[in-house]
Design an enzyme around this catalytic site. Sequence first.
Site, PDB file in Angstrom:
ATOM      1  N   HIS A 296      34.991  37.736  36.704  1.00 23.99           N
ATOM      2  CA  HIS A 296      34.025  37.532  35.626  1.00 23.99           C
ATOM      3  C   HIS A 296      33.813  36.042  35.360  1.00 23.99           C
ATOM      4  O   HIS A 296      34.795  35.289  35.247  1.00 23.99           O
ATOM      5  CB  HIS A 296      34.494  38.233  34.340  1.00 23.99           C
ATOM      6  CG  HIS A 296      34.444  39.717  34.429  1.00 23.99           C
ATOM      7  ND1 HIS A 296      33.491  40.477  33.787  1.00 23.99           N
ATOM      8  CD2 HIS A 296      35.216  40.593  35.112  1.00 23.99           C
ATOM      9  CE1 HIS A 296      33.692  41.752  34.064  1.00 23.99           C
ATOM     10  NE2 HIS A 296      34.733  41.848  34.868  1.00 23.99           N
TER      11      HIS A 296
ATOM     12  N   HIS B 121      41.327  43.678  31.747  1.00 28.16           N
ATOM     13  CA  HIS B 121      41.225  42.211  31.823  1.00 28.16           C
ATOM     14  C   HIS B 121      41.933  41.590  30.617  1.00 28.16           C
ATOM     15  O   HIS B 121      41.360  40.810  29.866  1.00 28.16           O
ATOM     16  CB  HIS B 121      39.765  41.791  31.895  1.00 28.16           C
ATOM     17  CG  HIS B 121      39.132  42.110  33.210  1.00 28.16           C
ATOM     18  ND1 HIS B 121      39.222  41.280  34.298  1.00 28.16           N
ATOM     19  CD2 HIS B 121      38.422  43.193  33.619  1.00 28.16           C
ATOM     20  CE1 HIS B 121      38.573  41.820  35.325  1.00 28.16           C
ATOM     21  NE2 HIS B 121      38.089  42.991  34.941  1.00 28.16           N
TER      22      HIS B 121
ATOM     23  N   HIS C  89      40.843  49.945  35.650  1.00 21.78           N
ATOM     24  CA  HIS C  89      41.584  49.635  36.891  1.00 21.78           C
ATOM     25  C   HIS C  89      43.023  49.193  36.589  1.00 21.78           C
ATOM     26  O   HIS C  89      43.377  48.023  36.683  1.00 21.78           O
ATOM     27  CB  HIS C  89      40.854  48.661  37.811  1.00 21.78           C
ATOM     28  CG  HIS C  89      40.186  47.474  37.196  1.00 21.78           C
ATOM     29  ND1 HIS C  89      40.833  46.557  36.395  1.00 21.78           N
ATOM     30  CD2 HIS C  89      38.913  47.033  37.296  1.00 21.78           C
ATOM     31  CE1 HIS C  89      40.003  45.619  36.028  1.00 21.78           C
ATOM     32  NE2 HIS C  89      38.822  45.879  36.561  1.00 21.78           N
TER      33      HIS C  89
ATOM     34  N   GLY D 268      43.339  51.060  48.346  1.00 24.11           N
ATOM     35  CA  GLY D 268      44.494  50.515  49.034  1.00 24.11           C
ATOM     36  C   GLY D 268      44.476  49.000  49.134  1.00 24.11           C
ATOM     37  O   GLY D 268      45.360  48.412  49.751  1.00 24.11           O
ATOM     38  N   ILE D 269      43.483  48.375  48.515  1.00 26.00           N
ATOM     39  CA  ILE D 269      43.353  46.912  48.516  1.00 26.00           C
ATOM     40  C   ILE D 269      43.674  46.359  47.136  1.00 26.00           C
ATOM     41  O   ILE D 269      44.534  45.492  46.988  1.00 26.00           O
ATOM     42  CB  ILE D 269      41.923  46.500  48.935  1.00 26.00           C
ATOM     43  CG1 ILE D 269      41.633  46.960  50.362  1.00 26.00           C
ATOM     44  CG2 ILE D 269      41.734  44.984  48.794  1.00 26.00           C
ATOM     45  CD1 ILE D 269      40.201  46.820  50.780  1.00 26.00           C
TER      46      ILE D 269
ATOM     47  N   ASP E  72      34.290  50.922  41.437  1.00 25.36           N
ATOM     48  CA  ASP E  72      34.043  49.525  41.062  1.00 25.36           C
ATOM     49  C   ASP E  72      33.184  48.866  42.149  1.00 25.36           C
ATOM     50  O   ASP E  72      33.319  47.667  42.433  1.00 25.36           O
ATOM     51  CB  ASP E  72      35.352  48.766  40.866  1.00 25.36           C
ATOM     52  CG  ASP E  72      35.175  47.490  40.028  1.00 25.36           C
ATOM     53  OD1 ASP E  72      34.094  47.316  39.421  1.00 25.36           O
ATOM     54  OD2 ASP E  72      36.115  46.668  39.987  1.00 25.36           O
TER      55      ASP E  72
END
Length: 369
Positions: free
Chosen positions: A135, A183, A204, A237-238, A262
Amino acid sequence: MTVLRSTRVLGPAGFTAADVVLGDGLIVDLAPHGSADGAEDLGDLVLAPGLVDLQINGAFGHDFTLDAESIWDVAERVPEHGVTAFCPTIITAPEGTIDAAVTALGARPEGFVGAEPLGLHLEGPLLNPARKGAHPEEHLRSSVDADSWAPPAVRIVTVAPEIAGADLIADLSRRGVVVSVGHTDTDAAGAAEAFAAGASHVTHLFSAMPPMLHREPGPVGAALVDAAVTVSLIVDGIHTAPETIAVAYAAVGPDRFVPITDAVAALGMPAGTHVLGSQEVTTDGSKVTLPEGTLAGSALSMPKSVENLMAFAGVDLGSSLRSHSTVPAGVVGADDRGLVEVGRRADLVVLDETTVLRTLIAGRTAYER
């Protein structure tokens, strides 16, 4: 009337053989398999609820923050991925961007057939600069006018509770907005206070927040132990290791785990340079990053996410599909969809395991392979 017959209809109790009768955009009957006249026989193909993505920034070269009107362009195409409903996500951006998105969302094209935007997901600007991720820091803020963040145009807001404050969280929650913690640099106590004030979701999980440590559980620990809180994860998986995804799924169970893509404009596009808001991002086809290497959303599709959850968490196809449809629909109160059940919207996907063959929205075919 349309009748779809399958030996693998994903109902509330799991897979069953049935004739699914559709009429006036709804599921009007679940008849015994082979009993309804004029049925289209799908054999053993899967007939499941349409997939629901609560966090998608764009796709197919379009970015919602940069061009809010492209919400409708993407909505026409995401049925290719089995998606029948989604929350267009607006990231931290200059003032006026959210208003433009609200206006665009209200300008439904005449005769539109595609996935239904359930309301905006505002990811920012009330985020902690220390955990800003991709962001742009210059557009982060410490206060907003809550009157402009109201449903149905706004469905989810992601905030750092230490920035937004408990009063705003409570106000938004009372208005019917799903308040999500993300965040953030808060600790477990701060996250628990946000949940007590009305926040009910986490954006997330693990990403852009303090890690969970054995003596400092942080917002991750606070979320995992609060049975009223749902958590979203990017199951690529990242962003989060497969083993960590498995741990999170085991901790919260199937009713609180919400996969999101996302996804950014790079989804459905060749590897190379794309955008996230006003920023340039690069993808190799899987990972999406800012020029300096910071992860910036994903190029993950929902069918791939279904497949990944099965592989990472060891769940079966029915459980994974449910996590991608029933659970996210429930998070945002979209109780008219997300289940193959009489009285629900006829938002359905036909799959050969995880390959999307056909997507129906309100009983009409929006995509066919």
